[in-house]
Design an enzyme around this catalytic site. Structure first.
Site, mmCIF file in Angstrom:
data_model
loop_
_atom_site.group_PDB
_atom_site.id
_atom_site.type_symbol
_atom_site.label_atom_id
_atom_site.label_comp_id
_atom_site.label_asym_id
_atom_site.label_seq_id
_atom_site.Cartn_x
_atom_site.Cartn_y
_atom_site.Cartn_z
ATOM 1 N N HIS A 262 39.509 38.640 39.769
ATOM 2 C CA HIS A 262 39.169 39.691 40.118
ATOM 3 C C HIS A 262 40.381 41.003 40.068
ATOM 4 C CE1 HIS A 262 37.117 42.360 43.492
ATOM 5 N NE2 HIS A 262 38.278 42.592 43.726
ATOM 6 N N GLU A 263 41.456 40.516 40.373
ATOM 7 C CA GLU A 263 42.858 41.352 40.310
ATOM 8 C C GLU A 263 43.019 41.594 39.001
ATOM 9 O OE1 GLU A 263 43.221 42.697 43.087
ATOM 10 O OE2 GLU A 263 42.380 41.230 44.760
ATOM 11 N N HIS A 266 41.089 44.561 38.218
ATOM 12 C CA HIS A 266 41.659 45.902 38.383
ATOM 13 C C HIS A 266 43.018 46.171 37.593
ATOM 14 C CE1 HIS A 266 39.554 46.741 42.293
ATOM 15 N NE2 HIS A 266 39.768 45.607 42.734
ATOM 16 N N GLU A 292 36.422 48.975 41.698
ATOM 17 C CA GLU A 292 35.817 47.623 42.070
ATOM 18 C C GLU A 292 35.030 47.303 41.157
ATOM 19 O OE1 GLU A 292 37.261 46.350 44.682
ATOM 20 O OE2 GLU A 292 35.756 44.783 45.194
#
Lengths: 491, 491
Positions: A262-263, A266, A292
């Site tokens: 997930h990170e 980003h 997001e």
């Protein structure tokens, strides 16, 4: 040749960018490196920096520079750059100093007390503190509304998701009332026999090795970033040096692993923002929802594909669970199960948590409900969406999140907007990119290239609607997200 | 009650202190955490911060505030605080901006080129760059001299060692010409059969575990600091959060270990500066020489005592060298051997390296010699002090240090001043503290208490001479250092 007003502005915003760099790195240090005893001095140093940055935004000449720059002959990207500088400037200077201070004090007090009160399920103690924050947030919304001509809640949204409005959110989100609870039930029935992995014991160093491998596979640029540990995982640092964090749990490798994915989403957005606009607002990420969308694209659209899980399975077997099967891994990561806590929610129940919060905060800011009404509304909607009651259970109900404690109203919708954008990007990408081929071939370049061309390299050079339209042929259409969920979870 | 001018000044210097906190932490990050690709953005951010801090020093009201505060009724510590604020302010604002910029550019260019030129023993390439730096440093010295009424070299010293002068340094240092070379020969004869440890293979994690144990034994406060790795070890961060670093060598544990002891000495000074003056210049360390006296007190006066080595021997045996004997360890750490490189020098030959550099830089600033004369003077003095020739060997001769490349003339004497202060402190401490007892008992509190009472807690509340006089009954007397060396190395 005289310096143009546009140039003066870009120089000034470059200085602000450099100061924000310090803010980001020192903030990262506070969350990952700093010993506890350093906190007071650190907080004072960060306050001083915040004042310095605020003073830079308040430079009295800026008014004139913006007016004069608007008369200059600028090309299209420069015009958009000017728009974004003005937006950032207005956001930073719109509120009277006393309100900023009062909100900061009330927010700090509420957030600080909340950590203990949540543990003790102490709604009565929390309520007056939250009321103060809500009162000040309503005042903030009204001032932002009067300064921008927007509706109050829209003016709060504008900080995170420019151009998004309550009216559009109602259209995007409220129809989920009709189909989401039913879908959740259907999926649960469909997954009746599915099992999640049982807790084990996993070495943090081994989890980290797998995490780094996956980051590399996903294209994280280690020359411009690093992976560390913090209590609450985040993506911080600066575009030139992105600092992502995770937390290794000794009995469950799966959360940290998917958190790293997930990170990394980003991070890749940040690392690939347009170089030439790096130091200006127009070179920064488009919005919280689009940010997001990139983390959720990596996590939900990509990494939860069985073919992706198949790719990383050998690394997991080698480092963590020798006997792990693909079926076990897929069932673990795709299992849908209503639960109380948003941050633990799966892909299908997560939007229910956001839908609930959206309706409550929208009505709270408009004055349609008061803080006293929150627990009942929370309980009713939890029962309706997820069949769970939070009556009397504030800790796992309306006191679970940090967001409202410091008055960050308008932020929650970004999570589900991100999921919707991500699904729409995937639907569009599939028209030109053979995604399964890329995953199975172990080279995700075609996927990265699409994201880079269509999203990352655009920074804030386009409005969100225009960005999405150019990437997918239409503005945000929630149908793609619904179809994604049905396709993934009912087939 | 109206705010006094003294209070206005303390508020302003507190703001500067907070900004310097950011500088220290971000600088630490650059040396220990930052991936290479982040360097350009980081340098820009640090430049912006330097400008911001410089602007704070240049606040036009300060002139008036200092004049008015001098008329206010202040107690003695406040008067000293005012003196230190004024000194810091003058140091920071004395030079014209153009000279600061020119020196920074010439220094960066020279330092950058030096890294490669040193490797290639390229004196001819280095010379013109160093000449430029020397020219600007002479200009700087002259301006500092005219602003302060000091002699040019004294005005440079004043940045690092307030109140120290060339005249005093000549008195303190030049007599070493008479006794140091002879002492070195005597010690070498005395140690003829001594052996240093042979290279081995040592795990970095094990070295770190021993290092942390020693830091704890030495009283390092881990709630206000940490240990990390950097290419060039240093003590950084802020008093509330001291960041020391080391570099683990895989074939030699001893350098990193003693380096950690050294940096812990710096760190304990910082961690124990007076709390109530924390944010003001008067609460900061007295001088570079006094700072070095604390690191050298820990390293030379304390940790190289056989009784101290005896204390840490079990940890070394457990983690690194199972068969290590106390004799081996003592011989390794106390072996005296003339060598080319200052940073590798032992306690007895180190002052020779400083004596040499002092005489050269003193004469360079006065104009008595030119850059072209350096190699010959270096070679002559190296032969005289250490019996080593550096003719043609610039790499291990006059090109070995970074200090002159960016014009830090006046810094080198601090190292030997520190060694002299440390010996004098030890001589005085021995009158009231049973040092051997404390070491052998495993509790160094009596030693720390003496240092804290006499040095650390004083910050800059006293002048250096007064600090030393109150602690030891007299101002700096180089005799103690000479006696220390004779006692330790010839008995």
């Amino acid at each position: 040749m005289a310096t143009s007003f546009y140039q003066k502005l870009t120089e000034h915003f470059k200085s602000i960018y450099h100061l924000q760099h310090l803010q980001a790195i020192v903030g990262w240090d506070q969350a990952t490196q700093m010993p506890a005893g350093g906190n007071e001095a650190r907080s004072n140093a960060l306050s001083e920096l915040a004042i310095t940055i605020h003073q830079a935004y308040k430079l009295s000449a800026l008014d004139e520079w913006f007016d004069c720059a608007a008369e200059e002959s600028l090309d299209i990207p420069q015009q958009q750059s000017l728009t974004e500088m003005r937006h950032q400037w207005q956001q930073a200077t719109m509120l009277p100093a006393e309100l900023v201070r009062a909100k900061s004090i009330a927010g700090n007090r509420c957030e600080h007390a909340w950590r203990e009160q949540r543990r003790n399920n102490n709604w009565e103690g929390f309520k007056p503190l939250l009321k103060e924050v809500v009162t000040l947030s309503r005042e903030e919304a009204n001032i932002r509304a009067s300064m921008t001509g927007m509706l109050p809640y829209d003016a709060l949204l504008d900080q995170y998701e420019p151009e998004m409005t309550q009216q559009r959110l109602d259209q995007l989100f409220l129809p989920m009332n009709q189909w989401l609870p039913e879908l959740i039930s259907e999926v649960q029935a469909h997954q009746k026999s599915w099992q999640r992995l049982k807790p084990g014991h996993y070495d943090a160093a081994a989890q980290k090795r797998v995490g780094l491998k996956i980051m590399e596979y996903l294209g994280f640029d280690f020359n411009h970033g690093r992976l560390d540990v913090s209590v609450h995982p985040f993506c911080g640092g600066v575009a030139e040096d992105v600092r992502i964090t995770t937390r290794y749990e000794s009995d469950d490798f799966s959360r940290s692993l998917m958190g790293i994915v997930h990170e990394t989403g980003h991070a890749r957005y940040e690392q690939n923002l347009p170089q030439q606009w790096r130091t200006l607002p127009v070179g920064q990420a488009r919005s919280m929802g689009i940010h997001e969308s990139q983390s959720l694209f990596f996590e939900m659209q990509l990494a939860k594909q069985p073919s992706f899980l198949q790719q990383i399975l050998p690394w997991l077997r080698e480092e963590l669970v020798p006997e792990l099967s693909l079926t076990q891994l897929c069932q673990h990561y795709l299992k849908v199960e209503p639960s109380y806590i948003r941050i633990d929610a799966d892909e299908v129940t997560y939007p229910a948590h956001i839908l609930l919060r959206y309706q409550i905060e929208r009505d709270l800011i408009s004055g349609a409900i008061e803080v006293d009404d929150i627990p009942q509304m929370w309980d009713e909607l939890m029962q309706k969406y997820l069949g769970l009651s939070t009556a009397g259970n504030y800790r796992d109900g309306c006191m679970q999140d940090i967001h409202w404690t410091d008055g960050s109203f308008g932020y929650f919708p970004s999570y589900t907007l991100g999921a919707m954008y991500a699904a729409q990007f995937m639907a569009s990408m599939q028209k030109t990119v053979n995604i399964e081929n890329a995953i199975q071939g172990g080279d995700l370049t075609p996927i990265s290239t699409w994201l880079s061309d269509n999203i990352w390299s655009k920074g804030s050079l386009l409005t969100t609607d225009e960005l999405v339209r150019q990437a997918t042929g239409e503005t945000l259409n929630p149908q793609y997200f619904r179809e994604h969920l049905r396709n993934r979870y009912l087939n």
